[in-house]
Design a protein around this motif. Structure first.
Motif, short mmCIF file in Angstrom:
data_model
loop_
_atom_site.label_atom_id
_atom_site.label_comp_id
_atom_site.label_asym_id
_atom_site.label_seq_id
_atom_site.Cartn_x
_atom_site.Cartn_y
_atom_site.Cartn_z
N VAL A 1 0.85 -1.18 0.00
CA VAL A 1 0.00 0.00 0.00
C VAL A 1 0.89 1.23 0.00
CG1 VAL A 1 -1.74 1.33 1.27
CG2 VAL A 1 -1.88 -1.17 1.22
N VAL A 2 0.54 2.19 -0.88
CA VAL A 2 1.27 3.45 -0.94
C VAL A 2 0.30 4.57 -0.59
CG1 VAL A 2 2.64 5.00 -2.37
CG2 VAL A 2 2.73 2.53 -2.78
N GLY A 3 0.68 5.38 0.37
CA GLY A 3 -0.17 6.49 0.82
C GLY A 3 0.38 7.83 0.36
N GLU A 4 -0.51 8.76 0.04
CA GLU A 4 -0.11 10.10 -0.36
C GLU A 4 0.52 10.81 0.83
OE1 GLU A 4 0.83 13.49 -1.94
OE2 GLU A 4 0.06 11.86 -3.19
N GLU A 5 1.83 11.06 0.74
CA GLU A 5 2.58 11.57 1.89
C GLU A 5 2.09 12.93 2.35
OE1 GLU A 5 6.61 11.62 0.72
OE2 GLU A 5 6.35 13.04 -0.92
N SER A 6 1.73 13.81 1.42
CA SER A 6 1.31 15.16 1.83
C SER A 6 0.04 15.11 2.68
CB SER A 6 1.08 16.03 0.58
OG SER A 6 0.07 15.47 -0.24
N GLN A 7 -0.94 14.30 2.29
CA GLN A 7 -2.19 14.23 3.03
C GLN A 7 -2.05 13.44 4.33
OE1 GLN A 7 -3.65 16.82 1.01
NE2 GLN A 7 -5.22 15.82 2.23
N LEU A 8 -1.26 12.39 4.32
CA LEU A 8 -1.09 11.59 5.53
C LEU A 8 -0.29 12.33 6.59
CD1 LEU A 8 -0.59 7.96 4.18
CD2 LEU A 8 -2.68 9.24 4.65
N HIS A 9 0.65 13.15 6.18
CA HIS A 9 1.39 13.97 7.15
C HIS A 9 0.47 15.01 7.77
CE1 HIS A 9 5.51 12.89 5.19
NE2 HIS A 9 5.15 12.01 6.13
N LEU A 10 -0.43 15.59 6.96
CA LEU A 10 -1.40 16.54 7.51
C LEU A 10 -2.32 15.86 8.50
CD1 LEU A 10 -2.42 18.58 4.32
CD2 LEU A 10 -1.03 19.38 6.24
N ALA A 11 -2.74 14.64 8.18
CA ALA A 11 -3.60 13.90 9.09
C ALA A 11 -2.89 13.57 10.40
CB ALA A 11 -4.09 12.61 8.42
N GLU A 12 -1.62 13.21 10.29
CA GLU A 12 -0.84 12.90 11.50
C GLU A 12 -0.68 14.14 12.38
OE1 GLU A 12 3.27 10.52 12.61
OE2 GLU A 12 3.11 11.57 10.68
N ASP A 13 -0.42 15.27 11.78
CA ASP A 13 -0.29 16.51 12.56
C ASP A 13 -1.62 16.86 13.24
OD1 ASP A 13 2.33 16.71 11.76
OD2 ASP A 13 1.91 18.10 10.12
N ARG A 14 -2.71 16.68 12.52
CA ARG A 14 -4.03 16.97 13.10
C ARG A 14 -4.31 16.06 14.28
NH1 ARG A 14 -8.32 14.07 12.05
NH2 ARG A 14 -7.48 13.28 10.07
N LEU A 15 -3.98 14.81 14.17
CA LEU A 15 -4.23 13.87 15.26
C LEU A 15 -3.34 14.13 16.46
CD1 LEU A 15 -4.60 10.61 13.13
CD2 LEU A 15 -6.41 11.72 14.45
N SER A 16 -2.10 14.46 16.20
CA SER A 16 -1.16 14.70 17.31
C SER A 16 -1.53 15.96 18.11
CB SER A 16 0.27 14.82 16.78
OG SER A 16 0.38 15.92 15.89
N ARG A 17 -2.18 16.93 17.46
CA ARG A 17 -2.57 18.15 18.16
C ARG A 17 -3.88 17.98 18.92
NH1 ARG A 17 -1.16 20.52 13.14
NH2 ARG A 17 -3.41 20.74 12.68
N SER A 18 -4.62 16.94 18.60
CA SER A 18 -5.91 16.73 19.27
C SER A 18 -5.69 16.11 20.65
CB SER A 18 -6.81 15.82 18.43
OG SER A 18 -6.30 14.51 18.41
N SER A 19 -6.67 16.30 21.52
CA SER A 19 -6.60 15.73 22.86
C SER A 19 -7.34 14.40 22.95
CB SER A 19 -7.20 16.71 23.87
OG SER A 19 -8.55 17.01 23.52
N GLU A 20 -7.80 13.91 21.83
CA GLU A 20 -8.57 12.67 21.83
C GLU A 20 -7.65 11.47 22.03
OE1 GLU A 20 -10.60 12.53 18.15
OE2 GLU A 20 -11.95 14.19 18.62
#
Length: 488
Positions: free
Chosen positions: A5-24
Motif C-alpha cells: 500500500v502506498v499512501g499520499e505523503e502530503s495528506q497523511l502527514h497533515l492527518a498525523e499533525d491533526r491527530l497529534s494536536r488533538s486531545s482525543e
C-alpha cells in the motif's frame, strides 16, 4: 489480498499533525483510495475522520480498566495506554458515514477501509471490534467493481509514533486470522493520477406490470430492477478514448483531460418486447444525461479507467434513487422535488417514489437530483447531489460534515455539467407504442408522467382501422391477381 500500500505523503502527514494536536485518546475514520487486484496494490489518497454521532458523542473512545473508572475528567495518553484498555466504536455510525461518503466518490476513488488512532495496547485488545467495523464499512460502501474480499485497516500509533497497515478479510466469521499485515509506505500518489471524463446519455425503457399476488411494484422498485438489468448491457460497452477505440490493456501515456465515449451494443427494444406480454400496462422511460469522472494511477492499464467509468455511472444512478428514498423515509408527507400533478391530490397521499405504478390514473412529474463536482485534492474531484430546490450552500455543508473540508467560496470552481436533471417518464402502454394517439407531448420533455391504463381502451380503437384497411387491400390484390390469371 493486497501486498503493498502506498499512501499520499502530503495528506497523511497533515492527518498525523491533526491527530497529534488533538486531545482525543482515540479516533476512527475512513480511508479514501483505491485497491487494484491486478497489481496487488493499494493506494491511499486521504483519511477522513468520522464526525460525532447525533448524540454528540465521538465514534471511537477508550474504555478504561475497572480500577480507573472512578476517576473523573480527561485522561492523558499515558493513562489510556494501559494494557487492559479497549476501544469502543460506534460501528453503525461509522458504516453510515461510509455510506454517505461513498456517494461523494467518483470513478477510481473509493472508501477502501478505516483508520484508527490509538495506543498499541488498545489496538491489540480491540481487533475483533475493528474487524467488525471494517466489514460494516465494506457493506455500506460496496461497489460493482468489488473484486477483492479485503479492506484496509490502518493503525496510527502515538506511543511510539508509527504507521502500520493490515488487510482485513471480509469473511462471514471474524477471527484472529482476519487481519494480515502488508507493506506500507508513503510517496506521491495524487500527482500521478490521470483524469477521464464521460458525458453519458441513456434512455432506459422499463415495463410496468399488472399487480402481482406477491408484491406491488413502486416507482423505485421498477427503476432499481431496470438499473440492475442494465448493468450487464453497460459492462459490454466498448469505449473510445480521445477518438481511439480501447482494444487492449495498454497504459495511458498522454497528459491532460481524456474524453471517454461509451458504445453500447444493440439492445432489444423494450417497447416491442413488451408487446408480447399480456400483463404489461405501461412503460417507464428513464432518460437523461449524466457526467462521470474517473482517475487512473499511472501504473494501471487504460482499461481500468473504462471499468471505473462504468461503475461510476451505475453508482451515480443508484445514489440518486437512494437520496429520493432517504427523503421519503425522513418525511412521510409530500415531497416537493420537481413533482407536478395533473388534476388530483396524488402527492398529498405518499411520496412519488413509493407510488404503486399499475394503480395510477393521473399524471405527475418528478426530477432526480443533479450531480455537481467539487475540487478535492491535486486536481481531483468529489461530487454531491442537489435537489431542484437546493442551492450550493447545501453542498458546502455536506463537504464540512462528511469530508472535513471546506468547499470553495468561488462558485465558478464547482462544476455543474448536468444542465438538466435526470428524469423518468412512465406512460400507459398504448400511449407509448402508438405515439400519435397520445394526448400529451410531454414524452419529448424530460419528466415523469405516470398514466393509468384507462386511456388504453380509447386509443386501441385507432389501430383496428388500420387492420381493416390492410385486410381490404389484401382482398383486392387477390381479386386482381385472379382476374389476370383467368385472362391468361
Amino acid at each position: 489480498m493486497v501486498k503493498a500500500v502506498v499512501g499520499e505523503e502530503s495528506q497523511l502527514h497533515l492527518a498525523e499533525d491533526r491527530l497529534s494536536r488533538s486531545s482525543e485518546p482515540a479516533q476512527v475514520g475512513l480511508v479514501i483510495g483505491k485497491l487494484n487486484s491486478a497489481l496487488d496494490r493499494g493506494f491511499v489518497f486521504d483519511l477522513v475522520p468520522t464526525p460525532q454521532n447525533d448524540a454528540g458523542q465521538p465514534a471511537c473512545s477508550v474504555l478504561e480498566p475497572a480500577k480507573d473508572n472512578k476517576k473523573k475528567g480527561s485522561k492523558s495518553k499515558s493513562q489510556t495506554s494501559d494494557s487492559s484498555s479497549n476501544l469502543v466504536i460506534d460501528k453503525d455510525w461509522v458504516a453510515e458515514h461510509a455510506r454517505q461518503v461513498s456517494r461523494m466518490m467518483v470513478g477510481g476513488i473509493k472508501v477502501v477501509g478505516i483508520y484508527v488512532w490509538a495506543s498499541e495496547a488498545a489496538f491489540k485488545n480491540s481487533t475483533m471490534v475493528l474487524c467488525q467495523t471494517v466489514k460494516g464499512v465494506a457493506e455500506a460502501a460496496s461497489t460493482l467493481e468489488d473484486d477483492l474480499d479485503v479492506r484496509l485497516l490502518i493503525h496510527i500509533c502515538y506511543s511510539p509514533r508509527r504507521w502500520t497497515c493490515r488487510n482485513c478479510t471480509l469473511s462471514s466469521n471474524i477471527t484472529s486470522s482476519s487481519l494480515r499485515p502488508c507493506d506500507f509506505k508513503m510517496g506521491r500518489v495524487l500527482t500521478s493520477l490521470q483524469t477521464f471524463k464521460c458525458l453519458y446519455n441513456f434512455d432506459l425503457r422499463l415495463p410496468i406490470y399488472q399487480e402481482k399476488t406477491s408484491k406491488s411494484e413502486t416507482l423505485v422498485d421498477v427503476l432499481c430492477n431496470g438499473i440492475s438489468n442494465y448493468v450487464k448491457e453497460l459492462q459490454g460497452a466498448k469505449a473510445v478514448i480521445d477518438g481511439n477505440l480501447v482494444v487492449n490493456d495498454e497504459a495511458c501515456t498522454t497528459e491532460g483531460l481524456h474524453e471517454v465515449e461509451l458504445l453500447l451494443p444493440f439492445m432489444k427494444d423494450m417497447y416491442i418486447e413488451a408487446c408480447s406480454q399480456k400483463d404489461v400496462v405501461g412503460v417507464v422511460n428513464f432518460t437523461g444525461s449524466l457526467c462521470s469522472f474517473s482517475f487512473l494511477n499511472s501504473k494501471e492499464p487504460i482499461s481500468q479507467a473504462v471499468a471505473d467509468i462504468k461503475d461510476d455511472i451505475i453508482r451515480s444512478l443508484g445514489s440518486r434513487l437512494d437520496i429520493i428514498c432517504d427523503e421519503a423515509d425522513e418525511d412521510p408527507g409530500p415531497i416537493d422535488n420537481g413533482i407536478k400533478e395533473a388534476g388530483n391530490d396524488l402527492a398529498s397521499e405518499k411520496p412519488v417514489s413509493q407510488l404503486v405504478l399499475h394503480s395510477l390514473r393521473k399524471n405527475c412529474n418528478l426530477s432526480l437530483p443533479r450531480r455537481v463536482f467539487v475540487p478535492w485534492l491535486a486536481g481531483t474531484y468529489i461530487c454531491d447531489y442537489l435537489q431542484p430546490s437546493e442551492t450550493l450552500e447545501v453542498l458546502k455543508d455536506h463537504c464540512v460534515e462528511l469530508m472535513s473540508m471546506e468547499a470553495p467560496n468561488d462558485a465558478s470552481k464547482i462544476l455543474e455539467p448536468e444542465e438538466e436533471a435526470i428524469r423518468v417518464s412512465t406512460r400507459s402502454f398504448w400511449d407509448v407504442v402508438i405515439p400519435y394517439c397520445s394526448t400529451s407531448s410531454s414524452t419529448q420533455e424530460k419528466n415523469i408522467e405516470i398514466t393509468g391504463k384507462e386511456n388504453s381502451q380509447k386509443t386501441s380503437k385507432s389501430p383496428s382501422l388500420y387492420f381493416v384497411a390492410a385486410v381490404i387491400i389484401l382482398l383486392l390484390s387477390v381479386l386482381v391477381g385472379f382476374v389476370f390469371v383467368r385472362k391468361s
